[in-house]
Motif scaffolding. Structure first.
Motif: not given
Length: 250
Positions: A127-141
């Motif tokens: 969420l911090w990444g999204k607030r700063h406008g960064a492209f965010t990628l999650a690696l999860t199950s």
């Protein structure tokens, strides 16, 4: 079939499934990340507990790219207390004050790794990444989000908080083998699938960068001749944005 052969069979099946099912996401993410790197951005990587190992594996890596900054929050790693790191990962808002020192911008990318994807720290990082406008990628199950309750105060899951989420195909509990008469399963696979996904992603990023008519920012092994000057130029280029590359050098 031996235990080793059983484990190999399961890992191979999962890697094949990932290649078939997640490939389009990997390619799409790589294209976006390459564009941001070509424009001066860098890739931040964060994970708690064993997931922080991915940050170290991709950072300052022979055959890997230089514009990578790991987010090392030591209480969330293992060496200051394994049980404590697990405790802090589950605390809402714990991570926020630690992220203030990182100058993430809209030109950058952020990869967040959490197999369960239900704990507050990695969710808050995304969420911090999204607030700063960064492209965010999650690696999860993904199966965790389907079967386990989120511990985040807003009930959110990591897979919902990124621009792209990649399923690492890890089962509940991570372990994939069992023995007759023994209750506890064993042989985790999250490291095997996660490392494959991330290095495949970075290979795609490098392939994309090759189309920008710029020198590729790839580290050479420091253990081969004539690599020092090549790597030194990359340290000079990225040292200001990624101080972990050059800290304590003198």
């Amino acid at each position: 079939m031996t235990i080793t052969q059983q484990y190999l069979k399961i890992v191979q099946e999962k890697l094949n499934d990932i290649t078939q099912q997640q490939n389009n996401k990997i390619i799409t993410a790589a294209s976006e990340m390459a564009q941001r790197i070509a424009n001066g951005g860098i890739i931040y990587i964060f994970g708690c507990g064993h997931s922080h190992i991915f940050s170290e594996d991709l950072f300052y890596r022979a055959g890997g790219i230089a514009p990578v900054r790991p987010i090392f929050i030591e209480p969330l790693m293992l060496h200051q207390g394994a049980a404590a790191s697990s405790h802090y990962e589950k605390q809402n808002d714990y991570i926020n004050r630690h992220l203030d020192k990182y100058n993430l911008t809209e030109h950058d990318c952020l990869i967040v790794i959490s197999t369960s994807g239900i704990n507050p720290a990695p969710i808050d990082a995304a969420l911090w990444g999204k607030r700063h406008g960064a492209f965010t990628l999650a690696l999860t199950s993904f199966i965790y989000a389907e079967t386990q309750r989120s511990k985040h105060k807003e009930g959110r899951y990591l897979k919902e908080c990124a621009d792209i989420a990649i399923d690492n195909q890890v089962p509940i509990g991570d372990a994939v083998l069992s023995l007759p008469g023994q209750q506890a399963p064993f042989a985790p696979v999250s490291s095997m699938t996660g490392i494959f996904i991330l290095h495949a992603l970075f290979a795609e990023i490098i392939s994309n960068l090759s189309q920008h008519n710029q020198p590729l920012p790839i580290f050479l092994s420091g253990n081969i001749e004539n690599s020092a000057q090549h790597n030194q130029l990359l340290l000079e280029k990225y040292g200001d944005k990624i101080p972990e590359l050059v800290n304590n050098l003198n």
